[in-house]
Design an enzyme around this catalytic site. Structure first.
Site, PDB file in Angstrom:
ATOM      1  N   GLU A 192      33.601   3.959   5.992  1.00 25.07           N
ATOM      2  CA  GLU A 192      35.050   3.804   5.829  1.00 25.07           C
ATOM      3  C   GLU A 192      35.788   5.151   5.844  1.00 25.07           C
ATOM      4  OE1 GLU A 192      35.626   1.385   2.336  1.00 25.07           O
ATOM      5  OE2 GLU A 192      34.322  -0.205   3.080  1.00 25.07           O
ATOM      6  N   ASN A 231      29.895   2.824   9.395  1.00 28.05           N
ATOM      7  CA  ASN A 231      30.106   1.476   8.874  1.00 28.05           C
ATOM      8  C   ASN A 231      31.540   1.359   8.362  1.00 28.05           C
ATOM      9  OD1 ASN A 231      28.990  -1.159   7.941  1.00 28.05           O
ATOM     10  ND2 ASN A 231      29.480  -0.364   5.909  1.00 28.05           N
ATOM     11  N   HIS A 258      34.311  -8.657   6.687  1.00 27.77           N
ATOM     12  CA  HIS A 258      34.813  -9.369   5.513  1.00 27.77           C
ATOM     13  C   HIS A 258      36.049 -10.153   5.956  1.00 27.77           C
ATOM     14  CE1 HIS A 258      32.176  -7.483   2.604  1.00 27.77           C
ATOM     15  NE2 HIS A 258      32.526  -6.276   3.013  1.00 27.77           N
ATOM     16  N   GLU A 293      28.223  -6.812   6.490  1.00 28.81           N
ATOM     17  CA  GLU A 293      28.708  -7.270   5.186  1.00 28.81           C
ATOM     18  C   GLU A 293      29.479  -8.582   5.313  1.00 28.81           C
ATOM     19  OE1 GLU A 293      30.675  -4.202   2.904  1.00 28.81           O
ATOM     20  OE2 GLU A 293      29.513  -2.616   3.871  1.00 28.81           O
ATOM     21  N   ASP A 297      31.179 -11.965   4.959  1.00 31.43           N
ATOM     22  CA  ASP A 297      31.519 -13.107   4.119  1.00 31.43           C
ATOM     23  C   ASP A 297      32.863 -13.641   4.587  1.00 31.43           C
ATOM     24  OD1 ASP A 297      33.311 -11.220   2.975  1.00 31.43           O
ATOM     25  OD2 ASP A 297      32.030 -10.904   1.230  1.00 31.43           O
TER      26      ASP A 297
END
Length: 383
Positions: free
Chosen positions: A181, A224, A260, A289, A291
């Site tokens: 990030e 990432n 996400h 990651e 979800d």
């Protein structure tokens, strides 16, 4: 694939993991009479149906928000959690256990026990391990963020951290999120928030990759981030930086999108094209990651319509990975709603994983298994 299942442990005669001195004495956890029996010959699971060149992963709960919740760490306290963790996934990622505030809580002191346990668990269950994360602006300890260090001292602290952590797990963690990030949504480096970039300049990013590579030359080293799933200013900033670093011989091996998702917003239609352009640079790609959160009704239970829409978000994200030859890792950010980070950080949202709190599987789980099942074993299912 069968319809929705519930993973239950028998109330009695549970032969499960013993915990001694904080370590898992026997990482696998099985139970006589267990409704779903995992084993080396089982196929109708996420890992069992996946092509051999695609790792199916999950985050392992621990640290971070889990330490403020009213449940015990499920990795240690829940035989059911460990059984599903071992049976469904071929890759695991420590959720918070390798972030600075957890693994490096005081200057010169490291807390490796929980990650050691996860690595031992993975080894016992024939799983790979992803490392998350080495250089980030968030979840740093106070001693670091509030310390009065010179630039040379900060640089030495970062190098020591990277080489100590990566070196400890040399040959055991196959893929690292080295720089996490580092760009904002407009594609600008986080020069204010990120202590490393702010105090040491953008060149520290290349140094972080070089130091990680020195500590483990076989590990795959990744960028990432979230919000980089499609082609936009942020993902393009990573693309340009990757081009520059590769031209300078910096050991960058991959680019990963967190994914996400919030069901209030649609999915980008160019996920495959975005991953493919990094693949064309010679980088591996990954979903790291995933979800899918939703705004919950008053009773807290998703509607059938919401669950069906959620399944689509999961399968479209998986398909984008399957469509790109170099996308070899597909990771869910947890698999059970009870332990998800989403309700803690997004008030009114939840139900983001593929299983309810009682381990009942959702349509998203069945859809992923069916999607993987449709692939030819041993090959990547490309369109």
């Amino acid at each position: 694939m069968s319809t929705t299942r519930v993973f239950r442990m028998a109330a009695a005669a549970v032969a499960c993991t013993a915990i001694a001195g904080g370590l898992l004495a026997s990482p696998a956890c099985a139970a006589p009479g267990q409704e779903v029996t995992y084993g080396s010959t089982r196929q109708d699971t996420l890992r069992g149906e996946a092509p051999r060149d695609l790792l199916i992963g999950t985050a392992v709960a621990g640290g971070g928000h889990h330490e403020t919740m009213d449940y015990d760490n499920p990795f240690y306290a829940s035989p059911e959690y460990r059984t599903v963790l071992a049976g469904e996934f071929s890759s695991v990622t420590p959720e918070n256990q390798l972030k600075w505030e957890f693994v490096h809580p005081a200057q010169g002191e490291y807390n490796f026990g929980p990650t050691d346990d996860i690595v031992a668990f993975a080894r016992a269950n024939k799983q790979e391990v992803r490392g998350h994360t080495l250089l980030w602006h968030s979840q740093n300890p106070q001693w670091l963020e509030q310390g009065e260090f010179t630039a040379d001292e900060l640089r030495a602290i970062l190098k020591d951290h990277i080489q100590t952590v990566v070196g400890r797990y040399r040959g055991q963690i196959y893929q690292w999120d080295v720089a996490n990030e580092i760009f904002d949504g407009r594609g600008n480096l986080r020069t204010t928030e990120n202590i490393w970039i702010r105090e040491l300049g953008p060149g520290i990013i290349a140094d972080a990759f070089r130091w990680a590579h020195e500590a483990d030359p076989e590990a795959k080293l990744f960028f990432n981030d979230y919000g980089v799933e499609g082609i936009n200013a942020k993902s393009t900033a990573y693309y340009s930086l990757a081009q520059d670093l590769l031209a300078d011989g910096v050991p960058v091996h991959g680019f990963s999108a967190q994914a996400h998702w919030d069901m209030r917003w649609g999915l980008p239609g160019d996920m495959t094209a975005n991953l493919q352009r990094f693949d064309d640079l010679g980088l591996e790609t990954a979903i790291t990651e995933l979800d899918v959160r939703m705004t919950l009704p008053e009773d807290g239970r998703p509607t059938d319509e919401q669950l069906a829409q959620q399944a689509t978000y999961y399968t479209e994200t998986l398909q984008a990975c399957l469509d790109v030859a170099g996308c070899k890792s597909f990771t869910l950010w947890g698999f059970n709603d009870q332990y998800s980070w989403v309700p803690v950080f997004f008030s009114g949202s939840g139900a983001a994983t593929v299983m309810f709190e009682d381990f009942e599987t959702k349509p998203a789980y069945d859809a992923l298994v069916q999607q993987l099942e449709a692939a030819t074993p041993g090959t990547s299912p490309r369109r």
